[in-house]
Design a protein around this motif. Structure first.
Motif, PDB file in Angstrom:
ATOM      1  N   ASN A  56      16.103  46.637 102.106  1.00 24.09           N
ATOM      2  CA  ASN A  56      16.918  47.843 102.016  1.00 24.09           C
ATOM      3  C   ASN A  56      17.257  48.233 100.582  1.00 24.09           C
ATOM      4  OD1 ASN A  56      17.038  48.069 104.853  1.00 24.09           O
ATOM      5  ND2 ASN A  56      18.719  46.578 104.924  1.00 24.09           N
ATOM      6  N   SER A  57      17.478  49.513 100.385  1.00 25.88           N
ATOM      7  CA  SER A  57      17.842  50.043  99.074  1.00 25.88           C
ATOM      8  C   SER A  57      19.168  49.467  98.598  1.00 25.88           C
ATOM      9  CB  SER A  57      17.947  51.564  99.141  1.00 25.88           C
ATOM     10  OG  SER A  57      18.396  52.088  97.901  1.00 25.88           O
ATOM     11  N   ARG A  58      19.247  49.205  97.317  1.00 26.60           N
ATOM     12  CA  ARG A  58      20.476  48.701  96.703  1.00 26.60           C
ATOM     13  C   ARG A  58      21.125  49.772  95.815  1.00 26.60           C
ATOM     14  NH1 ARG A  58      19.745  42.632  94.564  1.00 26.60           N
ATOM     15  NH2 ARG A  58      22.009  42.911  94.518  1.00 26.60           N
ATOM     16  N   GLN A  59      20.690  51.023  96.012  1.00 25.55           N
ATOM     17  CA  GLN A  59      21.216  52.112  95.205  1.00 25.55           C
ATOM     18  C   GLN A  59      22.480  52.692  95.839  1.00 25.55           C
ATOM     19  OE1 GLN A  59      19.665  52.874  92.173  1.00 25.55           O
ATOM     20  NE2 GLN A  59      18.569  51.016  92.800  1.00 25.55           N
ATOM     21  N   PRO A  60      23.568  52.806  95.092  1.00 29.59           N
ATOM     22  CA  PRO A  60      24.773  53.431  95.642  1.00 29.59           C
ATOM     23  C   PRO A  60      24.546  54.919  95.896  1.00 29.59           C
ATOM     24  CG  PRO A  60      25.028  53.024  93.281  1.00 29.59           C
ATOM     25  CD  PRO A  60      23.745  52.368  93.693  1.00 29.59           C
ATOM     26  N   ALA A  61      25.157  55.426  96.947  1.00 28.09           N
ATOM     27  CA  ALA A  61      24.983  56.841  97.308  1.00 28.09           C
ATOM     28  C   ALA A  61      25.920  57.699  96.471  1.00 28.09           C
ATOM     29  CB  ALA A  61      25.256  57.022  98.797  1.00 28.09           C
ATOM     30  N   ILE A  62      25.495  57.989  95.268  1.00 29.76           N
ATOM     31  CA  ILE A  62      26.290  58.793  94.329  1.00 29.76           C
ATOM     32  C   ILE A  62      25.442  59.970  93.864  1.00 29.76           C
ATOM     33  CG2 ILE A  62      27.490  58.824  92.118  1.00 29.76           C
ATOM     34  CD1 ILE A  62      27.940  55.815  92.430  1.00 29.76           C
ATOM     35  N   ALA A  63      25.983  61.158  93.982  1.00 32.05           N
ATOM     36  CA  ALA A  63      25.240  62.353  93.575  1.00 32.05           C
ATOM     37  C   ALA A  63      25.502  62.647  92.099  1.00 32.05           C
ATOM     38  CB  ALA A  63      25.670  63.544  94.423  1.00 32.05           C
ATOM     39  N   ALA A  64      24.446  63.068  91.403  1.00 30.33           N
ATOM     40  CA  ALA A  64      24.570  63.417  89.985  1.00 30.33           C
ATOM     41  C   ALA A  64      25.164  64.812  89.828  1.00 30.33           C
ATOM     42  CB  ALA A  64      23.213  63.351  89.310  1.00 30.33           C
ATOM     43  N   LEU A  65      25.924  64.990  88.778  1.00 32.23           N
ATOM     44  CA  LEU A  65      26.476  66.295  88.434  1.00 32.23           C
ATOM     45  C   LEU A  65      25.679  66.871  87.273  1.00 32.23           C
ATOM     46  CD1 LEU A  65      30.260  65.311  88.551  1.00 32.23           C
ATOM     47  CD2 LEU A  65      28.952  66.526  90.301  1.00 32.23           C
ATOM     48  N   PRO A  66      25.366  68.161  87.306  1.00 35.37           N
ATOM     49  CA  PRO A  66      24.542  68.744  86.232  1.00 35.37           C
ATOM     50  C   PRO A  66      25.243  68.667  84.887  1.00 35.37           C
ATOM     51  CG  PRO A  66      25.453  70.459  87.659  1.00 35.37           C
ATOM     52  CD  PRO A  66      25.746  69.161  88.327  1.00 35.37           C
ATOM     53  N   ALA A  67      24.482  68.320  83.868  1.00 38.32           N
ATOM     54  CA  ALA A  67      25.035  68.219  82.517  1.00 38.32           C
ATOM     55  C   ALA A  67      25.283  69.603  81.947  1.00 38.32           C
ATOM     56  CB  ALA A  67      24.076  67.450  81.622  1.00 38.32           C
ATOM     57  N   PRO A  68      26.390  69.784  81.255  1.00 40.51           N
ATOM     58  CA  PRO A  68      26.643  71.088  80.623  1.00 40.51           C
ATOM     59  C   PRO A  68      25.684  71.327  79.459  1.00 40.51           C
ATOM     60  CG  PRO A  68      28.311  69.487  79.972  1.00 40.51           C
ATOM     61  CD  PRO A  68      27.467  68.821  81.017  1.00 40.51           C
ATOM     62  N   ALA A  69      25.565  72.579  79.086  1.00 45.27           N
ATOM     63  CA  ALA A  69      24.707  72.927  77.952  1.00 45.27           C
ATOM     64  C   ALA A  69      25.231  72.269  76.680  1.00 45.27           C
ATOM     65  CB  ALA A  69      24.661  74.440  77.781  1.00 45.27           C
ATOM     66  N   VAL A  70      24.311  71.990  75.764  1.00 44.19           N
ATOM     67  CA  VAL A  70      24.677  71.333  74.511  1.00 44.19           C
ATOM     68  C   VAL A  70      25.126  72.367  73.492  1.00 44.19           C
ATOM     69  CG1 VAL A  70      23.880  69.849  72.629  1.00 44.19           C
ATOM     70  CG2 VAL A  70      23.015  69.494  74.949  1.00 44.19           C
ATOM     71  N   ASP A  71      26.240  72.110  72.871  1.00 42.91           N
ATOM     72  CA  ASP A  71      26.720  72.961  71.788  1.00 42.91           C
ATOM     73  C   ASP A  71      25.706  72.900  70.642  1.00 42.91           C
ATOM     74  OD1 ASP A  71      28.003  74.099  69.591  1.00 42.91           O
ATOM     75  OD2 ASP A  71      29.969  73.282  70.135  1.00 42.91           O
ATOM     76  N   PRO A  72      25.212  74.046  70.151  1.00 38.50           N
ATOM     77  CA  PRO A  72      24.249  74.024  69.043  1.00 38.50           C
ATOM     78  C   PRO A  72      24.731  73.234  67.835  1.00 38.50           C
ATOM     79  CG  PRO A  72      24.401  76.237  69.977  1.00 38.50           C
ATOM     80  CD  PRO A  72      25.479  75.413  70.631  1.00 38.50           C
ATOM     81  N   GLU A  73      26.051  73.201  67.625  1.00 37.63           N
ATOM     82  CA  GLU A  73      26.583  72.424  66.493  1.00 37.63           C
ATOM     83  C   GLU A  73      26.318  70.941  66.667  1.00 37.63           C
ATOM     84  OE1 GLU A  73      30.609  72.980  65.410  1.00 37.63           O
ATOM     85  OE2 GLU A  73      30.266  74.957  64.495  1.00 37.63           O
ATOM     86  N   ALA A  74      26.339  70.458  67.918  1.00 40.03           N
ATOM     87  CA  ALA A  74      26.067  69.042  68.171  1.00 40.03           C
ATOM     88  C   ALA A  74      24.635  68.707  67.769  1.00 40.03           C
ATOM     89  CB  ALA A  74      26.303  68.715  69.644  1.00 40.03           C
ATOM     90  N   ILE A  75      23.706  69.613  68.047  1.00 35.31           N
ATOM     91  CA  ILE A  75      22.313  69.397  67.644  1.00 35.31           C
ATOM     92  C   ILE A  75      22.208  69.362  66.128  1.00 35.31           C
ATOM     93  CG2 ILE A  75      19.963  70.327  67.734  1.00 35.31           C
ATOM     94  CD1 ILE A  75      20.705  71.584  70.439  1.00 35.31           C
ATOM     95  N   GLN A  76      22.924  70.270  65.466  1.00 31.80           N
ATOM     96  CA  GLN A  76      22.916  70.280  64.002  1.00 31.80           C
ATOM     97  C   GLN A  76      23.476  68.978  63.441  1.00 31.80           C
ATOM     98  OE1 GLN A  76      25.024  73.827  62.796  1.00 31.80           O
ATOM     99  NE2 GLN A  76      23.657  75.188  63.938  1.00 31.80           N
ATOM    100  N   HIS A  77      24.512  68.469  64.060  1.00 39.69           N
ATOM    101  CA  HIS A  77      25.086  67.192  63.610  1.00 39.69           C
ATOM    102  C   HIS A  77      24.065  66.066  63.760  1.00 39.69           C
ATOM    103  CE1 HIS A  77      29.310  68.930  64.710  1.00 39.69           C
ATOM    104  NE2 HIS A  77      28.861  69.397  63.555  1.00 39.69           N
ATOM    105  N   PHE A  78      23.334  66.061  64.863  1.00 40.99           N
ATOM    106  CA  PHE A  78      22.296  65.066  65.100  1.00 40.99           C
ATOM    107  C   PHE A  78      21.223  65.165  64.021  1.00 40.99           C
ATOM    108  CE2 PHE A  78      19.133  63.448  68.596  1.00 40.99           C
ATOM    109  CZ  PHE A  78      19.023  62.235  67.927  1.00 40.99           C
ATOM    110  N   GLN A  79      20.818  66.375  63.709  1.00 37.70           N
ATOM    111  CA  GLN A  79      19.798  66.586  62.668  1.00 37.70           C
ATOM    112  C   GLN A  79      20.300  66.073  61.316  1.00 37.70           C
ATOM    113  OE1 GLN A  79      19.369  70.962  63.965  1.00 37.70           O
ATOM    114  NE2 GLN A  79      17.375  70.523  63.041  1.00 37.70           N
ATOM    115  N   GLU A  80      21.546  66.400  61.013  1.00 34.42           N
ATOM    116  CA  GLU A  80      22.104  65.996  59.715  1.00 34.42           C
ATOM    117  C   GLU A  80      22.194  64.478  59.604  1.00 34.42           C
ATOM    118  OE1 GLU A  80      25.900  67.087  56.789  1.00 34.42           O
ATOM    119  OE2 GLU A  80      25.612  68.149  58.702  1.00 34.42           O
TER     120      GLU A  80
END
Length: 479
Positions: free
Chosen positions: A28-52
């Motif tokens: 039998n499956s050992r995976q808990p029955a938990i539904a994923a919630l959609p991730a919010p859009a990424v703030d463009p500033e966060a991407i810039q911080h990653f680049q920097e």
């Protein structure tokens, strides 16, 4: 009589098939029955911080004298400037000059804290490979839906995702229930002395953490053969690390009059013997856990095989042994990495050496494998010296029922849709190996999807991975 014997064989075959299919049916499956919630859009500033962040050349060289301190101090000033609210709420300490230790006080001091690890440093770019990069390796360029550059996957996506999340939460005046300790080592790529010092410091302060979360396994859509769903590889253990120096000394001389056997001959034979006599295969507890979590999610006939390992263990080991990564999962590996011999083409060297690196499977201690190598080499002229600089025995295995695994598994299920979560044996080394005295629940997981180019050319990670990484750490800390 023959007919009766055939009937008995047929009956035994039917019984065997019934057992195999019954085990598969009840696998039998050992995976808990938990539904994923959609991730919010990424703030463009966060991407810039990653680049920097990628633009800081926080490189760990083998020779520590080459360390560019300005790059590390610059990166740390960047973190303070970019995440002012986080730094206003968290206590910051500098450890061993360059490593960072943050403490975010929780509401309930009776609850054990959690420790989160990431590392500031990256591996160097090979001079010969620079021209092979599609982009400047330290430009942090966004191209083809990915953030490119050295350290993008290892490990600045974790550093930036954690800080972006803490900055967001502290701006909301969010305070975690548990105290959160964040440790950012500065030299993970050359042994992890910074993280090791932090771990000792926490132990001296009598801090017993509920869990430790470090880099490690990933979410993969294509690296588990037979799986039709994405798989989150949650590291619950890692192999040990041992390097040995094999040395031979023997009279050399002029190359025009070589002896029947030279020091190099003796050393070469020893190395060949080692490579031709691999250590016996076995399944580590984390690998057994992997099979019990992934097996039920597989189609037939794979499910049938994993449900009946009592019968098919040798078959599965044979499959693992066919690939380098798979072989590393089922045995202690040993490979020569450095040879030192000779100074001139017409001089037979008198002293030669070779470094061999071993990654130790649980159950294989350094003393045990050294004793076995001596038997394999079977030549007293080959001396074996153990390097203690980076020596680490194989880690303990964090329990699947423990807080650490359960919390990460739950967060994975809430973050990554239709993903199978499973324990996993790390074959590489992480800073978390030093934290055994701080917690018995040490988990190694990086919430990104199939990154490309770990330590190699064109290292990059998708913007989707960055989005999911931010979402993972937010869910992880909010719970």
């Amino acid at each position: 009589m023959i007919k009766r014997g055939l009937l008995i064989l047929l009956a035994l075959l039917v019984i065997l098939l019934a057992i195999l299919f019954f085990n598969a049916f009840t696998f039998n499956s050992r995976q808990p029955a938990i539904a994923a919630l959609p991730a919010p859009a990424v703030d463009p500033e966060a991407i810039q911080h990653f680049q920097e962040a990628i633009r800081f050349k926080t490189i760990s060289f083998t020779d520590s004298a080459l360390l560019d301190t300005a790059q590390f101090f610059g990166f740390q000033r960047f973190l303070q400037k970019t995440y002012p609210t986080a730094h206003a709420h968290l206590e910051r300490e500098l450890v061993k000059n360059y490593s960072l230790l943050y403490t975010w006080k929780g509401k309930n001091e009776k609850l054990k804290p959690i420790v989160m690890l990431a590392h500031q440093d990256v591996v160097p770019i090979e001079e010969a490979s620079k021209s092979s990069w599609t982009v400047d390796p330290f430009a942090g360029e966004v191209k083809d839906g990915c953030v490119w550059g050295r350290g993008s996957t290892d490990n600045k996506i974790n550093v930036i995702s954690i800080f972006e999340t803490i900055e967001k939460l502290t701006k909301e005046n969010f305070q975690p229930e548990r105290t959160v300790i964040l440790a950012l080592g500065h030299d993970e790529e050359r042994g992890g002395s910074g993280a090791k010092t932090i771990a000792k410091l926490l132990a001296q302060r009598n801090i017993s953490a509920e869990m430790v979360l470090d880099e490690g396994g990933i979410v993969t859509r294509n690296k588990v053969p037979g799986m039709l769903k994405p798989v989150a590889l949650i590291g619950t253990a890692e192999k040990g690390y041992l390097s040995l120096l094999l040395t031979v000394e023997k009279n050399g001389g002029h190359s025009s009059m070589p002896e029947q056997e030279t020091a190099l001959d003796i050393l070469a034979k020893a190395v060949v013997n080692i490579r031709q006599h691999p250590f016996p295969p076995n399944f580590a507890p984390a690998t057994v856990g992997f099979m019990s979590h992934v097996g039920p999610e597989m189609p037939y006939p794979e499910k049938l095989i994993f449900a009946n390992m009592w019968m098919f263990k040798s078959v599965v080991i044979g499959i693992y042994e066919k690939s380098a990564a798979g072989n590393a999962v089922v045995r202690t590996t040993v490979v020569p990495t450095i040879f030192n011999a000779g100074m001139k083409d017409n001089v037979v060297p008198t002293k030669v050496s070779a470094t061999v690196n071993l990654r130790l499977l649980q159950g294989d201690t350094s003393d045990k494998v050294i004793a076995e190598l001596k038997k394999i080499i079977n030549d007293d002229r080959v001396s074996i010296t153990m390097s203690t600089e980076f020596l680490n025995e194989a880690s303990a295995t964090s329990p699947e029922e423990g807080f650490g695994y359960q919390h990460v598994q739950e967060t994975v299920k809430k973050t990554f849709p239709e993903t199978v979560a499973t324990p996993f044996l790390m074959i590489g080394a992480t800073d978390s190996r030093f934290f055994g005295d701080v917690s018995t629940n040490i988990i190694k997981f990086s919430p990104m999807i199939d990154p490309i180019g770990f330590h190699g050319i064109d290292e990059r990670v998708s913007l989707e991975s960055f989005q999911q990484s931010l979402w993972f750490y937010e869910k992880f800390l909010r719970q």
